[in-house]
Motif scaffolding. Structure first.
Motif, PDB file in Angstrom:
ATOM      1  N   UNK A  21      -5.427  -6.881 -75.750  1.00 38.19           N
ATOM      2  CA  UNK A  21      -6.435  -6.937 -76.811  1.00 38.19           C
ATOM      3  C   UNK A  21      -6.591  -5.651 -77.652  1.00 38.19           C
ATOM      4  N   UNK A  22      -6.461  -4.430 -77.086  1.00 41.46           N
ATOM      5  CA  UNK A  22      -6.674  -3.273 -77.973  1.00 41.46           C
ATOM      6  C   UNK A  22      -5.481  -2.983 -78.883  1.00 41.46           C
ATOM      7  N   UNK A  23      -4.319  -3.620 -78.647  1.00 43.61           N
ATOM      8  CA  UNK A  23      -3.138  -3.308 -79.463  1.00 43.61           C
ATOM      9  C   UNK A  23      -2.965  -4.349 -80.575  1.00 43.61           C
ATOM     10  N   UNK A  24      -2.028  -4.060 -81.498  1.00 42.02           N
ATOM     11  CA  UNK A  24      -1.906  -4.941 -82.666  1.00 42.02           C
ATOM     12  C   UNK A  24      -1.353  -6.314 -82.259  1.00 42.02           C
ATOM     13  N   UNK A  25      -1.597  -7.286 -83.139  1.00 36.47           N
ATOM     14  CA  UNK A  25      -1.121  -8.668 -82.929  1.00 36.47           C
ATOM     15  C   UNK A  25       0.408  -8.684 -82.744  1.00 36.47           C
ATOM     16  N   UNK A  26       1.102  -7.878 -83.584  1.00 38.50           N
ATOM     17  CA  UNK A  26       2.587  -7.835 -83.525  1.00 38.50           C
ATOM     18  C   UNK A  26       3.082  -7.411 -82.152  1.00 38.50           C
ATOM     19  N   UNK A  27       2.429  -6.364 -81.594  1.00 33.31           N
ATOM     20  CA  UNK A  27       2.848  -5.864 -80.280  1.00 33.31           C
ATOM     21  C   UNK A  27       2.583  -6.945 -79.234  1.00 33.31           C
ATOM     22  N   UNK A  28       1.421  -7.609 -79.354  1.00 32.02           N
ATOM     23  CA  UNK A  28       1.063  -8.645 -78.378  1.00 32.02           C
ATOM     24  C   UNK A  28       2.069  -9.804 -78.428  1.00 32.02           C
ATOM     25  N   UNK A  29       2.486 -10.186 -79.651  1.00 30.16           N
ATOM     26  CA  UNK A  29       3.439 -11.306 -79.784  1.00 30.16           C
ATOM     27  C   UNK A  29       4.776 -10.922 -79.130  1.00 30.16           C
ATOM     28  N   UNK A  30       5.239  -9.688 -79.422  1.00 30.06           N
ATOM     29  CA  UNK A  30       6.520  -9.247 -78.849  1.00 30.06           C
ATOM     30  C   UNK A  30       6.426  -9.187 -77.328  1.00 30.06           C
ATOM     31  N   UNK A  31       5.300  -8.676 -76.802  1.00 26.72           N
ATOM     32  CA  UNK A  31       5.152  -8.556 -75.342  1.00 26.72           C
ATOM     33  C   UNK A  31       5.074  -9.940 -74.697  1.00 26.72           C
ATOM     34  N   UNK A  32       4.385 -10.879 -75.367  1.00 24.94           N
ATOM     35  CA  UNK A  32       4.267 -12.232 -74.816  1.00 24.94           C
ATOM     36  C   UNK A  32       5.651 -12.869 -74.679  1.00 24.94           C
ATOM     37  N   UNK A  47      -2.667  -3.050 -70.762  1.00 26.04           N
ATOM     38  CA  UNK A  47      -1.366  -2.437 -70.480  1.00 26.04           C
ATOM     39  C   UNK A  47      -1.053  -2.471 -68.983  1.00 26.04           C
ATOM     40  N   UNK A  48      -2.044  -2.188 -68.118  1.00 18.93           N
ATOM     41  CA  UNK A  48      -1.771  -2.132 -66.678  1.00 18.93           C
ATOM     42  C   UNK A  48      -1.299  -3.482 -66.157  1.00 18.93           C
ATOM     43  N   UNK A  49      -2.007  -4.562 -66.515  1.00 16.08           N
ATOM     44  CA  UNK A  49      -1.656  -5.894 -66.025  1.00 16.08           C
ATOM     45  C   UNK A  49      -0.278  -6.328 -66.506  1.00 16.08           C
ATOM     46  N   UNK A  50      -0.013  -6.096 -67.789  1.00 17.23           N
ATOM     47  CA  UNK A  50       1.268  -6.520 -68.373  1.00 17.23           C
ATOM     48  C   UNK A  50       2.423  -5.722 -67.752  1.00 17.23           C
ATOM     49  N   UNK A  51       2.221  -4.407 -67.623  1.00 17.91           N
ATOM     50  CA  UNK A  51       3.294  -3.566 -67.072  1.00 17.91           C
ATOM     51  C   UNK A  51       3.578  -3.950 -65.619  1.00 17.91           C
ATOM     52  N   UNK A  52       2.518  -4.218 -64.866  1.00 22.14           N
ATOM     53  CA  UNK A  52       2.709  -4.568 -63.454  1.00 22.14           C
ATOM     54  C   UNK A  52       3.465  -5.891 -63.329  1.00 22.14           C
ATOM     55  N   UNK A  53       3.104  -6.880 -64.149  1.00 25.67           N
ATOM     56  CA  UNK A  53       3.761  -8.192 -64.060  1.00 25.67           C
ATOM     57  C   UNK A  53       5.264  -8.053 -64.314  1.00 25.67           C
ATOM     58  N   UNK A  70       1.016   3.425 -79.172  1.00 25.29           N
ATOM     59  CA  UNK A  70       0.916   3.006 -77.770  1.00 25.29           C
ATOM     60  C   UNK A  70       2.181   2.281 -77.369  1.00 25.29           C
ATOM     61  N   UNK A  71       2.610   2.516 -76.160  1.00 24.78           N
ATOM     62  CA  UNK A  71       3.795   1.825 -75.658  1.00 24.78           C
ATOM     63  C   UNK A  71       3.451   1.147 -74.347  1.00 24.78           C
ATOM     64  N   UNK A  72       3.971  -0.044 -74.160  1.00 20.04           N
ATOM     65  CA  UNK A  72       3.745  -0.775 -72.919  1.00 20.04           C
ATOM     66  C   UNK A  72       5.114  -1.017 -72.294  1.00 20.04           C
ATOM     67  N   UNK A  73       5.279  -0.580 -71.048  1.00 20.73           N
ATOM     68  CA  UNK A  73       6.574  -0.740 -70.390  1.00 20.73           C
ATOM     69  C   UNK A  73       6.727  -2.174 -69.902  1.00 20.73           C
ATOM     70  N   UNK A  74       7.933  -2.738 -70.102  1.00 19.82           N
ATOM     71  CA  UNK A  74       8.183  -4.093 -69.586  1.00 19.82           C
ATOM     72  C   UNK A  74       9.388  -4.053 -68.668  1.00 19.82           C
TER      73      UNK A  74
END
Ligand SMILES: Cc1cc2nc3c(=O)[nH]c(=O)nc-3n(C[C@H](O)[C@H](O)[C@H](O)COP(=O)(O)OP(=O)(O)OC[C@H]3O[C@@H](n4cnc5c(N)ncnc54)[C@H](O)[C@@H]3O)c2cc1C
Length: 439
Positions: A224-235, A181-187, A369-373
């Motif tokens: 990695x700790x979050x679901x595949x769906x969340x990872x796909x949407x974030x990517x 989450x930290x790396x993705x949010x920072x980017x 879990x929520x990841x800010x973008x």
């Protein structure tokens, strides 16, 4: 008259500060129970927003809370000092000297007695022994780290602007190691704030072309700790923000020029952020024989008491607590949500302890879990019976829910009325200030 019962909370973060506030409100300053909060710093930052400080969206100083003021309002004592040692026989902790930024001593080393000790001193970046990380990368552990990153970012952009003005290549390359989450949010935050920075006088820098943001992740996918769906949407959201995501890239070294990976790739970098994992602060490994796990966390049972001393509790990121309801051996993840819920349980546990009743056990309720973008978007999953298991959410609603985690933390310290006025005040001030911090 009996001596007061001394409760010492060590660490005023996402877990420790709400706990001190609740216990202080309950027992007051002059009752039979004395509540003392100890922290190495005099002010409290909200760690989940450090990436916003690093990117320049948030001015940490205007958000930090002064521990002495909160202690005054809520009836507990505040002592500044860093934990250095523990004497379980004497029931005392040893605190290091407090120094001014210029190095002059403000407070000498001290000892502090307790009847119940609650340790919640958080976590630090884990470099896993990768050479050069400590020297060349920044890990967002403290507000000073985030501000250091921000100063370097501004300097790199100003230098690049001057190069571009002279007709030379102007690229600023930022490499973030770790796609949690930290790396993705920072980017995501960096992509948006560097655009805003460029608008304030960096006339020759084209942020879309000249600022390159890369995330390197050793696992096969991001988050990695979050679901595949969340990872796909974030990517997909990161792709739209033009962030280069490289999964399956294990970093083997960081040096003055950039980052090297096991596959033999080299990524040139002006700034490197290490967000690839955390461990407990090293001081816990030498705490008078208390049990720690491989990540240096204090091992606790379901009541959050340490395995070798029932008078000492530990919670939040620095504790390895069993995740009841999951297979044996699974421990709770290092999240603000966990620390907050554990703080609520411990407020009840202290009441039970003083009344001589059995202590309650901690059961985590995972709300998702929520990841800010960035400013306008977030992605994540909501969990619970109400949504029938797990529900993917994204966009503005997800962003509003993400923000509410911080608001809930503020409410637990200040109450609703103050937080409403504070929020209104900030909304008005935002109209008069630049959108990002410029120094
Ligand atoms: C950039 C970033 C983004 C994050 N985003 C999220 C998120 O979106 N959602 C989420 O749930 N979690 C998030 N987290 C994780 C979350 O911040 C932590 O899980 C949470 O802060 C843990 O709370 P804690 O009370 O255990 O420790 P902390 O909040 O880290 O507090 C520890 C306190 O102990 C003090 N301390 C440390 N060492 C000593 C010492 N030796 N002596 C005295 N005091 C000491 C520190 O000054 C600090 O005040 C994020 C973390 C980071 C870095």
């Amino acid at each position: 008259m009996d001596a007061p019962h001394r409760i010492v909370i060590l660490g005023g973060g996402a877990g420790g500060l709400p706990l001190a506030t609740r216990l202080g409100d309950r027992y007051g300053r002059n009752g039979p129970v004395h509540v003392t909060l100890v922290d190495r710093n005099a002010t409290h930052p909200w760690k989940p927003l450090l990436h916003e400080v690093a990117a320049g969206r948030m001015d940490a100083e205007s958000h930090d809370l002064d521990y002495p003021a909160i202690a005054h309002w809520h009836g507990f004592r505040f002592v500044q000092g860093s934990l250095e040692a523990l004497d379980r026989g004497q029931r005392e902790i040893a605190l290091g000297a407090v120094l001014a930024p210029e190095g002059e001593e403000i407070l000498p080393p001290r000892r502090l007695g307790y009847d119940a000790l609650i340790i919640c001193i958080g976590s630090v970046g884990n470099d896993f022994g990768v050479p050069g990380v400590m020297q060349w990368a920044i890990s967002l552990d403290m507000h000073e780290d985030a501000e250091r990153f921000h100063r370097r970012l501004l300097a790199a952009c100003v230098r690049a602007d001057a190069r571009a003005a002279a007709g030379s290549p102007a690229e600023v390359s930022i490499v973030i190691i770790g796609a949690g989450a930290t790396g993705v949010e920072l980017a995501a935050e960096l992509r948006q704030t560097t655009r805003a920075h460029a608008g304030y006088g960096l006339e020759h820098l084209d942020p879309a072309r000249d600022i390159r943001i890369t995330i390197l992740e050793a696992a096969p996918r991001i988050l990695p700790p979050l679901s595949e769906e969340v990872a796909v949407a974030a990517t997909e959201l990161l792709r739209r923000l033009d962030v280069d995501v490289r999964a399956g890239e294990r970093v083997t070294a960081v040096d003055v020029e950039g980052v090297r990976t096991a596959a033999g790739e080299f990524f040139r970098a002006d700034l490197v952020v290490w967000a690839a994992g955390i461990r407990a602060p090293p001081v816990l490994a030498e705490l008078d024989g208390l049990e720690v796990n491989r990540s240096g966390q204090l091992v606790v049972g379901a009541t959050l008491q340490t395995t070798r001393d029932p008078a000492i509790f530990a919670f939040g990121d620095c504790a390895a607590a069993p995740w009841l309801g999951q297979p044996e051996g699974v421990i709770l993840p290092p999240r603000a949500q966990v620390a907050r819920q554990q703080a609520s349980l411990l407020a009840k546990s202290i009441r039970a302890l003083l009344a001589g009743r059995p202590l309650p056990e901690f059961r985590f309720r995972d709300f998702g879990s929520l990841v800010s973008l960035g400013e306008m978007s977030a992605v994540g999953s909501l969990m619970g019976r109400l949504v029938g298991g797990s529900l993917l959410i994204q966009g503005l609603i997800a962003r509003a829910m993400y923000t509410s985690l911080y608001k809930m933390h503020q409410v637990s310290i200040h109450g609703v009325v103050r937080v409403v006025f504070d929020t209104l005040g900030r909304l008005l001030r935002e109209r008069l200030e630049p959108r990002v911090k410029l120094h």
